[in-house]
Design a protein around this motif. Structure first.
Motif, PDB file in Angstrom:
ATOM      1  N   UNK A 284       1.027  -0.892  -8.593  1.00 48.49           N
ATOM      2  CA  UNK A 284      -0.051  -0.661  -9.552  1.00 48.49           C
ATOM      3  C   UNK A 284       0.515  -0.564 -10.958  1.00 48.49           C
ATOM      4  N   UNK A 285       1.585   0.198 -11.092  1.00 43.57           N
ATOM      5  CA  UNK A 285       2.190   0.392 -12.404  1.00 43.57           C
ATOM      6  C   UNK A 285       2.680  -0.923 -12.988  1.00 43.57           C
TER       7      UNK A 285
ATOM      8  N   UNK B 250       0.829  -1.195   0.000  1.00 41.46           N
ATOM      9  CA  UNK B 250       0.000   0.000   0.000  1.00 41.46           C
ATOM     10  C   UNK B 250       0.875   1.261   0.000  1.00 41.46           C
ATOM     11  N   UNK B 251       1.968   1.233   0.766  1.00 39.21           N
ATOM     12  CA  UNK B 251       2.887   2.377   0.824  1.00 39.21           C
ATOM     13  C   UNK B 251       3.585   2.601  -0.515  1.00 39.21           C
TER      14      UNK B 251
ATOM     15  N   UNK C 116      -8.138  -2.637  -9.164  1.00 39.80           N
ATOM     16  CA  UNK C 116      -9.374  -1.976  -8.728  1.00 39.80           C
ATOM     17  C   UNK C 116      -9.096  -0.689  -7.946  1.00 39.80           C
ATOM     18  N   UNK C 117      -7.853  -0.241  -7.952  1.00 40.80           N
ATOM     19  CA  UNK C 117      -7.433   1.003  -7.281  1.00 40.80           C
ATOM     20  C   UNK C 117      -7.620   0.938  -5.771  1.00 40.80           C
ATOM     21  N   UNK C 118      -7.278  -0.199  -5.200  1.00 43.00           N
ATOM     22  CA  UNK C 118      -7.266  -0.437  -3.748  1.00 43.00           C
ATOM     23  C   UNK C 118      -8.581   0.020  -3.086  1.00 43.00           C
ATOM     24  N   UNK C 119      -9.678  -0.666  -3.387  1.00 44.60           N
ATOM     25  CA  UNK C 119     -10.978  -0.262  -2.852  1.00 44.60           C
ATOM     26  C   UNK C 119     -11.141  -0.480  -1.347  1.00 44.60           C
ATOM     27  N   UNK C 120     -10.191  -1.138  -0.736  1.00 50.66           N
ATOM     28  CA  UNK C 120     -10.231  -1.319   0.718  1.00 50.66           C
ATOM     29  C   UNK C 120      -8.810  -1.223   1.261  1.00 50.66           C
ATOM     30  N   UNK C 121      -8.705  -1.096   2.573  1.00 54.49           N
ATOM     31  CA  UNK C 121      -7.406  -0.891   3.220  1.00 54.49           C
ATOM     32  C   UNK C 121      -6.574  -2.174   3.244  1.00 54.49           C
ATOM     33  N   UNK C 122      -5.306  -2.012   3.581  1.00 54.90           N
ATOM     34  CA  UNK C 122      -4.410  -3.161   3.741  1.00 54.90           C
ATOM     35  C   UNK C 122      -4.937  -4.095   4.830  1.00 54.90           C
TER      36      UNK C 122
END
Length: 189
Positions: free
Chosen positions: A100-101, A93-94, A160-166
Motif C-alpha cells: 500500500x505504501x 495481503x500479508x 481502495x484499502x483492500x475492499x475484498x479478500x485475497x
C-alpha cells in the motif's frame, strides 16, 4: 547471516516503510529511520550507503520474496494456476503496509514499474518455456497487456484499502481472464 544483523536490517526496512506511510520519501531522514528502528545512524550506514540504497534493497528483498513465494517450479505454460495467483494475493495481503505504501507514495513511482517489469519478465519466460504458438499476437504486446491489467488490479486493490479478500481478488481476476479468453482451455480450473 548473523541473526542480529538480520534483525537490524528488518527493523531498518520496517522503519522506512512505516515512515513512508506517513510522509513522502524525499522528506525522510536517516535520523528518523534510525530513531524508528531503534538503532544508531552508524548501524544504518554499515548496511546501506544512504536512504536510496536502503529503498532499493527493500524493494529488492520484497520482490525476491514475491518471486520465491509465488512461482512454483512445477508449473509450466503461459498462465499461472489459480492457486499460484491466490498465493500471490495472500502474500501481498500479508505485507499490505509495504505494498500500500509503495503503490500510493508519490515519492516512489518506480515501485509500480518494478512490479510490472517483474511480471513482464515472468510472462516472457513462460512464453519461451512453453513454446506456445501465439498466432498473430506479438509476445511483447501480450506481456505488456497482461502485466498492465494485473498490476492495475493490484494497485486498485491497495488504493481502495483492500475492499475484498485475497481469495475474492483471485476469483475476480481469474474470471476476467476467462471472460476475455486469456486462459487456454486446459487451464480454466
Amino acid at each position: 547471516m548473523d541473526r542480529r544483523i538480520k534483525k537490524n536490517q528488518e527493523a531498518i526496512m520496517n522503519a522506512l516503510i512505516g515512515l513512508m506511510a506517513e510522509k513522502d520519501f524525499e522528506k525522510i531522514t536517516i535520523n528518523e529511520i534510525a530513531e524508528r528502528a531503534d538503532v544508531n545512524r552508524g548501524t544504518i550506514y554499515s548496511h546501506y550507503a544512504d536512504k536510496y540504497d536502503l529503498l532499493d534493497k527493500c524493494l529488492q528483498t520484497h520482490m525476491e520474496q514475491l518471486v520465491q513465494s509465488c512461482s512454483p517450479a512445477d508449473e509450466t505454460g503461459l498462465y499461472p494456476a489459480r492457486d499460484t495467483l491466490l498465493r500471490t494475493f495472500q502474500l501481498m495481503e500479508q505485507n499490505a503496509l509495504f505494498y500500500t505504501t509503495l503503490l500510493t507514495n508519490k515519492g516512489v513511482p518506480s515501485f509500480r514499474n518494478h512490479l510490472q517489469a517483474l511480471m513482464i519478465r515472468g510472462i516472457h519466460e513462460q512464453i519461451d518455456q512453453s513454446h506456445m504458438d501465439l498466432g498473430e499476437l506479438q509476445k511483447d504486446i501480450l506481456a505488456q497487456f497482461l502485466s498492465s491489467a494485473t498490476v492495475g488490479v493490484i494497485e486498485w486493490w491497495f488504493v481502495q484499502k483492500m475492499p475484498c479478500s485475497a481469495k475474492d481478488m483471485t476469483d475476480q481476476l481469474w474470471k476476467l481472464l476467462e471472460l476475455h479468453q486469456m486462459l487456454p482451455q486446459g487451464k480454466l480450473n
